[in-house]
Design a protein around this motif. Sequence first.
Motif, PDB file in Angstrom:
ATOM      1  N   MET A 105       0.842  -1.206   0.000  1.00  0.00           N
ATOM      2  CA  MET A 105       0.000   0.000   0.000  1.00  0.00           C
ATOM      3  C   MET A 105       0.876   1.255   0.000  1.00  0.00           C
ATOM      4  SD  MET A 105      -3.349  -0.685   0.212  1.00  0.00           S
ATOM      5  CE  MET A 105      -4.200   0.508   1.213  1.00  0.00           C
ATOM      6  N   MET A 106       0.477   2.232  -0.776  1.00  0.00           N
ATOM      7  CA  MET A 106       1.161   3.516  -0.824  1.00  0.00           C
ATOM      8  C   MET A 106       0.458   4.475   0.130  1.00  0.00           C
ATOM      9  SD  MET A 106       3.568   5.342  -2.362  1.00  0.00           S
ATOM     10  CE  MET A 106       3.884   4.693  -4.007  1.00  0.00           C
ATOM     11  N   LEU A 107       1.231   5.185   0.954  1.00  0.00           N
ATOM     12  CA  LEU A 107       0.676   6.168   1.876  1.00  0.00           C
ATOM     13  C   LEU A 107       0.927   7.565   1.322  1.00  0.00           C
ATOM     14  CD1 LEU A 107      -0.539   7.144   4.577  1.00  0.00           C
ATOM     15  CD2 LEU A 107       1.779   6.996   5.548  1.00  0.00           C
ATOM     16  N   TYR A 108      -0.155   8.337   1.144  1.00  0.00           N
ATOM     17  CA  TYR A 108      -0.050   9.729   0.763  1.00  0.00           C
ATOM     18  C   TYR A 108      -0.541  10.588   1.919  1.00  0.00           C
ATOM     19  CZ  TYR A 108       0.979   8.821  -4.144  1.00  0.00           C
ATOM     20  OH  TYR A 108       1.586   8.422  -5.312  1.00  0.00           O
ATOM     21  N   THR A 109       0.230  11.616   2.251  1.00  0.00           N
ATOM     22  CA  THR A 109      -0.183  12.576   3.266  1.00  0.00           C
ATOM     23  C   THR A 109      -0.592  13.865   2.579  1.00  0.00           C
ATOM     24  OG1 THR A 109       1.339  11.649   4.905  1.00  0.00           O
ATOM     25  CG2 THR A 109       0.526  13.872   5.302  1.00  0.00           C
ATOM     26  N   VAL A 110      -1.803  14.319   2.847  1.00  0.00           N
ATOM     27  CA  VAL A 110      -2.313  15.563   2.279  1.00  0.00           C
ATOM     28  C   VAL A 110      -2.312  16.612   3.386  1.00  0.00           C
ATOM     29  CG1 VAL A 110      -4.267  16.719   1.174  1.00  0.00           C
ATOM     30  CG2 VAL A 110      -3.750  14.326   0.608  1.00  0.00           C
ATOM     31  N   ILE A 111      -1.579  17.696   3.171  1.00  0.00           N
ATOM     32  CA  ILE A 111      -1.512  18.787   4.146  1.00  0.00           C
ATOM     33  C   ILE A 111      -2.247  19.997   3.583  1.00  0.00           C
ATOM     34  CG2 ILE A 111      -0.009  20.297   5.482  1.00  0.00           C
ATOM     35  CD1 ILE A 111       2.176  18.208   5.304  1.00  0.00           C
ATOM     36  N   GLY A 112      -3.278  20.419   4.299  1.00  0.00           N
ATOM     37  CA  GLY A 112      -4.106  21.526   3.828  1.00  0.00           C
ATOM     38  C   GLY A 112      -5.464  21.004   3.414  1.00  0.00           C
ATOM     39  N   LEU A 113      -6.482  21.304   4.214  1.00  0.00           N
ATOM     40  CA  LEU A 113      -7.799  20.708   3.982  1.00  0.00           C
ATOM     41  C   LEU A 113      -8.842  21.764   3.647  1.00  0.00           C
ATOM     42  CD1 LEU A 113      -7.730  18.034   6.834  1.00  0.00           C
ATOM     43  CD2 LEU A 113      -7.130  17.754   4.419  1.00  0.00           C
ATOM     44  N   GLY A 114      -8.503  22.573   2.645  1.00  0.00           N
ATOM     45  CA  GLY A 114      -9.521  23.418   2.032  1.00  0.00           C
ATOM     46  C   GLY A 114     -10.338  22.561   1.078  1.00  0.00           C
ATOM     47  N   GLN A 115     -11.063  23.194   0.182  1.00  0.00           N
ATOM     48  CA  GLN A 115     -11.922  22.433  -0.733  1.00  0.00           C
ATOM     49  C   GLN A 115     -11.110  21.461  -1.582  1.00  0.00           C
ATOM     50  OE1 GLN A 115     -14.380  24.855  -3.274  1.00  0.00           O
ATOM     51  NE2 GLN A 115     -15.426  23.099  -4.170  1.00  0.00           N
ATOM     52  N   PHE A 116      -9.963  21.929  -2.116  1.00  0.00           N
ATOM     53  CA  PHE A 116      -9.133  21.048  -2.939  1.00  0.00           C
ATOM     54  C   PHE A 116      -8.573  19.901  -2.112  1.00  0.00           C
ATOM     55  CE2 PHE A 116      -4.654  20.181  -4.306  1.00  0.00           C
ATOM     56  CZ  PHE A 116      -4.970  19.367  -5.378  1.00  0.00           C
ATOM     57  N   GLY A 117      -8.048  20.187  -0.941  1.00  0.00           N
ATOM     58  CA  GLY A 117      -7.480  19.140  -0.096  1.00  0.00           C
ATOM     59  C   GLY A 117      -8.493  18.088   0.294  1.00  0.00           C
ATOM     60  N   ILE A 118      -9.697  18.527   0.621  1.00  0.00           N
ATOM     61  CA  ILE A 118     -10.754  17.579   1.001  1.00  0.00           C
ATOM     62  C   ILE A 118     -11.117  16.680  -0.171  1.00  0.00           C
ATOM     63  CG2 ILE A 118     -13.202  17.399   1.634  1.00  0.00           C
ATOM     64  CD1 ILE A 118     -12.804  19.917   3.343  1.00  0.00           C
ATOM     65  N   GLU A 119     -11.312  17.282  -1.351  1.00  0.00           N
ATOM     66  CA  GLU A 119     -11.685  16.482  -2.521  1.00  0.00           C
ATOM     67  C   GLU A 119     -10.560  15.534  -2.922  1.00  0.00           C
ATOM     68  OE1 GLU A 119     -14.617  16.175  -3.850  1.00  0.00           O
ATOM     69  OE2 GLU A 119     -15.398  17.629  -2.404  1.00  0.00           O
ATOM     70  N   LEU A 120      -9.317  15.981  -2.771  1.00  0.00           N
ATOM     71  CA  LEU A 120      -8.183  15.119  -3.085  1.00  0.00           C
ATOM     72  C   LEU A 120      -8.142  13.930  -2.127  1.00  0.00           C
ATOM     73  CD1 LEU A 120      -5.623  14.542  -4.684  1.00  0.00           C
ATOM     74  CD2 LEU A 120      -4.381  16.042  -3.108  1.00  0.00           C
ATOM     75  N   CYS A 121      -8.369  14.178  -0.842  1.00  0.00           N
ATOM     76  CA  CYS A 121      -8.417  13.076   0.130  1.00  0.00           C
ATOM     77  C   CYS A 121      -9.510  12.082  -0.231  1.00  0.00           C
ATOM     78  CB  CYS A 121      -8.668  13.626   1.538  1.00  0.00           C
ATOM     79  SG  CYS A 121      -7.252  14.430   2.295  1.00  0.00           S
ATOM     80  N   ARG A 122     -10.657  12.613  -0.633  1.00  0.00           N
ATOM     81  CA  ARG A 122     -11.781  11.734  -0.986  1.00  0.00           C
ATOM     82  C   ARG A 122     -11.437  10.864  -2.184  1.00  0.00           C
ATOM     83  NH1 ARG A 122     -16.780  13.049   0.544  1.00  0.00           N
ATOM     84  NH2 ARG A 122     -16.288  15.266   0.491  1.00  0.00           N
ATOM     85  N   GLU A 123     -10.847  11.478  -3.229  1.00  0.00           N
ATOM     86  CA  GLU A 123     -10.518  10.723  -4.433  1.00  0.00           C
ATOM     87  C   GLU A 123      -9.422   9.696  -4.166  1.00  0.00           C
ATOM     88  OE1 GLU A 123     -11.968  10.653  -7.386  1.00  0.00           O
ATOM     89  OE2 GLU A 123     -13.478  12.038  -6.592  1.00  0.00           O
ATOM     90  N   LEU A 124      -8.390  10.074  -3.419  1.00  0.00           N
ATOM     91  CA  LEU A 124      -7.330   9.121  -3.103  1.00  0.00           C
ATOM     92  C   LEU A 124      -7.865   7.962  -2.273  1.00  0.00           C
ATOM     93  CD1 LEU A 124      -4.377  11.550  -2.231  1.00  0.00           C
ATOM     94  CD2 LEU A 124      -4.543  10.062  -4.230  1.00  0.00           C
TER      95      LEU A 124
END
Length: 249
Positions: free
Chosen positions: A1-20
Amino acid sequence: MMLYTVIGLGQFGIELCRELSNRSNIEVRAIGANQDETNAVKAFVDDSSHIDFSNPKAALEQFDFDENSHVIVAIGNSFEDNLMMVSCLQEIGVTHIYARVINEQHEYILNKMNVDARIHLARMSAILLASQLDALDYARVSPLDEHHSIAEIDMPYEWVGKGLGDVGLRDQFELNLLSVRRGPAEKPQEGRLLLELPTAPIIGPPDAKTFIFEKGDILVLFGREDKLAKFAKFVKSTNAKFTSSEHKA
């Protein structure tokens, strides 16, 4: 499994977390600036935390980052916070950093900082939107370079029941059929959001010897933009004649 860390949870960050999170081979860790931001994603990410973006180094050192970590800095509301986060990540040894670009000056600095990739949302969205607005006869279009695109275009009604090998798509129009969307597919003029992903499923790749076109198929085509535009005009013209003759009958 690949782990991605998303820093910054504005609209783009939230949608990116959802898609990943929708990818079966990816784990997602989300880091926001406050509890409200982490609450917005905790239902679908594997882990979520909030830290002080104005002084992040000590907080970042508590996470298990190393030279194999992949971190996406999605902060878009603060030039300073974005650069500070990238700098601190580099200081603690993270080498795979993907940073959101806020403006041209910011992009210049990120380039000097040698991040893995720069995410230019405004530029990419503008390119995709302009391409779609320039080609409303297409259901969707994705430019590949200056002259070539992948486009989704209605099928000529007269092709229903015919085989791929019978319609002369490559010989007559110099286009390649990559796949077909079979099912209801919204188009821009029918009110769907222009850059939304379609809901109609992809089938294919079609076998030239066995594939038969059905009513409502959307063609996923690759080719030169001038050839795609010529085919789209052909489809629009022939389908209009087909519809007119049906009404007369």
